[in-house]
Design a protein around this motif. Sequence first.
Motif, PDB file in Angstrom:
ATOM      1  N   THR A 138       0.850  -1.186   0.000  1.00 51.51           N
ATOM      2  CA  THR A 138       0.000   0.000   0.000  1.00 51.51           C
ATOM      3  C   THR A 138       0.887   1.237   0.000  1.00 51.51           C
ATOM      4  N   THR A 139       0.619   2.162  -0.905  1.00 52.12           N
ATOM      5  CA  THR A 139       1.252   3.473  -0.802  1.00 52.12           C
ATOM      6  C   THR A 139       0.299   4.381  -0.032  1.00 52.12           C
ATOM      7  N   MET A 140       0.860   5.216   0.823  1.00 48.93           N
ATOM      8  CA  MET A 140       0.056   5.923   1.815  1.00 48.93           C
ATOM      9  C   MET A 140       0.582   7.340   2.016  1.00 48.93           C
ATOM     10  N   GLN A 141      -0.327   8.275   2.192  1.00 46.37           N
ATOM     11  CA  GLN A 141       0.032   9.638   2.565  1.00 46.37           C
ATOM     12  C   GLN A 141       0.261   9.653   4.072  1.00 46.37           C
ATOM     13  N   LEU A 153      -2.538   3.940  -3.449  1.00 47.80           N
ATOM     14  CA  LEU A 153      -2.689   2.798  -4.357  1.00 47.80           C
ATOM     15  C   LEU A 153      -2.347   1.504  -3.623  1.00 47.80           C
ATOM     16  N   LYS A 154      -2.880   0.375  -4.141  1.00 47.64           N
ATOM     17  CA  LYS A 154      -2.586  -0.947  -3.580  1.00 47.64           C
ATOM     18  C   LYS A 154      -2.244  -1.922  -4.706  1.00 47.64           C
ATOM     19  N   ALA A 155      -1.447  -2.921  -4.364  1.00 48.83           N
ATOM     20  CA  ALA A 155      -1.150  -4.023  -5.282  1.00 48.83           C
ATOM     21  C   ALA A 155      -1.094  -5.309  -4.465  1.00 48.83           C
ATOM     22  N   LEU A 180       5.159   2.552  -6.229  1.00 45.01           N
ATOM     23  CA  LEU A 180       5.527   3.910  -5.813  1.00 45.01           C
ATOM     24  C   LEU A 180       5.667   4.826  -7.026  1.00 45.01           C
ATOM     25  N   VAL A 181       6.285   4.325  -8.086  1.00 46.82           N
ATOM     26  CA  VAL A 181       6.420   5.118  -9.308  1.00 46.82           C
ATOM     27  C   VAL A 181       5.043   5.443  -9.882  1.00 46.82           C
ATOM     28  N   ASP A 182       4.162   4.442  -9.924  1.00 47.31           N
ATOM     29  CA  ASP A 182       2.790   4.687 -10.393  1.00 47.31           C
ATOM     30  C   ASP A 182       2.096   5.734  -9.525  1.00 47.31           C
ATOM     31  N   THR A 183       2.316   5.635  -8.214  1.00 51.24           N
ATOM     32  CA  THR A 183       1.697   6.577  -7.280  1.00 51.24           C
ATOM     33  C   THR A 183       2.164   7.997  -7.534  1.00 51.24           C
ATOM     34  N   ILE A 190      -4.985  11.077  -7.804  1.00 52.42           N
ATOM     35  CA  ILE A 190      -5.474  10.035  -6.884  1.00 52.42           C
ATOM     36  C   ILE A 190      -6.314  10.679  -5.792  1.00 52.42           C
ATOM     37  N   THR A 191      -7.438  10.065  -5.480  1.00 51.81           N
ATOM     38  CA  THR A 191      -8.243  10.497  -4.335  1.00 51.81           C
ATOM     39  C   THR A 191      -7.851   9.653  -3.122  1.00 51.81           C
ATOM     40  N   PRO A 192      -7.170  10.221  -2.124  1.00 56.63           N
ATOM     41  CA  PRO A 192      -6.754   9.450  -0.953  1.00 56.63           C
ATOM     42  C   PRO A 192      -7.957   8.830  -0.244  1.00 56.63           C
ATOM     43  N   GLU A 193      -7.797   7.576   0.197  1.00 55.00           N
ATOM     44  CA  GLU A 193      -8.866   6.844   0.869  1.00 55.00           C
ATOM     45  C   GLU A 193      -8.547   6.696   2.354  1.00 55.00           C
ATOM     46  N   PRO A 194      -9.331   7.280   3.240  1.00 56.44           N
ATOM     47  CA  PRO A 194      -9.081   7.129   4.677  1.00 56.44           C
ATOM     48  C   PRO A 194      -9.154   5.657   5.086  1.00 56.44           C
ATOM     49  N   GLN A 195      -8.351   5.287   6.068  1.00 52.62           N
ATOM     50  CA  GLN A 195      -8.371   3.914   6.566  1.00 52.62           C
ATOM     51  C   GLN A 195      -9.520   3.707   7.542  1.00 52.62           C
ATOM     52  N   ASP A 196     -10.080   2.502   7.522  1.00 54.74           N
ATOM     53  CA  ASP A 196     -11.099   2.103   8.488  1.00 54.74           C
ATOM     54  C   ASP A 196     -10.386   1.467   9.676  1.00 54.74           C
ATOM     55  N   ASP A 197     -10.292   2.195  10.770  1.00 56.16           N
ATOM     56  CA  ASP A 197      -9.545   1.718  11.934  1.00 56.16           C
ATOM     57  C   ASP A 197     -10.108   0.421  12.499  1.00 56.16           C
ATOM     58  N   THR A 198     -11.382   0.152  12.282  1.00 56.59           N
ATOM     59  CA  THR A 198     -11.982  -1.079  12.832  1.00 56.59           C
ATOM     60  C   THR A 198     -11.461  -2.323  12.117  1.00 56.59           C
ATOM     61  N   LEU A 199     -10.844  -2.151  10.954  1.00 59.95           N
ATOM     62  CA  LEU A 199     -10.314  -3.293  10.198  1.00 59.95           C
ATOM     63  C   LEU A 199      -8.820  -3.486  10.399  1.00 59.95           C
ATOM     64  N   SER A 200      -8.218  -2.655  11.236  1.00 62.14           N
ATOM     65  CA  SER A 200      -6.764  -2.682  11.385  1.00 62.14           C
ATOM     66  C   SER A 200      -6.325  -3.694  12.443  1.00 62.14           C
ATOM     67  N   CYS A 201      -5.085  -4.131  12.305  1.00 66.74           N
ATOM     68  CA  CYS A 201      -4.434  -4.897  13.368  1.00 66.74           C
ATOM     69  C   CYS A 201      -2.967  -4.490  13.370  1.00 66.74           C
TER      70      CYS A 201
END
Length: 315
Positions: A138-141, A153-155, A180-183, A190-201
């Motif tokens: 995952t590439t992340m801001q 972005l994700k792969a 990263l190059v694609d990002t 790209i529209t950044p997508e906030p993370q859903d904290d309830t799905l995190s570990c």
Amino acid sequence: MRIVFFGTPDFAVPTLEKLLSEPDFEVVGVVSQPDTRRGRGNQVSPPPVKAAAIARNPDLKIWQPERLKKDKTILAELESLEADVFVVVAYGQILSKKILNMPKYGCINVHGSLLPKYRGAAPIQWAIANGESITGITTMQMDAGIDTGAMLLKAELEILPEDNTDTLSGKLANLGADLLVDTLRQLTTITPEPQDDTLSCYSPMIGREDWELDWKLEAIALHNRIRAFYPNCYTDFRGQRLKVTKTELISEGISESSNLEDVGKIDQILKGKGFVVQTGKGLLLVKEVQPAGKKLQSGWDFVNGMRIAIGESLS
């Protein structure tokens, strides 16, 4: 696009080399961890990212602060570069809010999991240990949290049965370089997508307590831990520490003749392959080991060299 690259281990090298090879990106500096002393001669050794940077461009500016956010001189130099983006790949230090806000487009992180799952220091290891079949990059801001920033972005990448942390890290490192190059090329669209904290570990750093094998666990759990924490998992045999580096599942159910007293005992010898251990549930073939003070060897060579007998115990 003017880029400052932050990274330290082997995992970060493919991304740096990719950026240095692309004509539309200009890497204007590299930030890495300090050199360390290692090996029998206690010789000073540069981190892999520094070594790669020097090999590709000996004139590239490199900083190696002990604590970046406290080093006013380096912070001023970084700010003066007027970079478009900071790229961060397994750097190893937490970046302050001041650093995160320096570049025009902020700081972009290349993370070794499909966020929001497996935030933290060891996402690749814990994905294997927990028996995941799919992982990715995952590439992340970046923001002030630990791997909590908006996703870009994700792969995805399949975790193969024979993968361990070394092989999977290599695949993910190359995948991350391309992503990263694609990002960066799509960064303004790209529209950044906030993370859903309830799905995190959280995936904490691996400690020595994670390396000791508990034969009361199921065979599949032991097999995954040996792959995940490669090459450090160990057991004791005849009073000596024995690293177990490669295994294969024989069965996932307890054999008919087994009981709790058989757990940790050698159940079979398989010619040309190694020795089979009874676990808390299932049988595990040990295919590769490293005895204390010796080199890696096959399970079968270990059987012959130690004259191992069925019924001997590992602990």
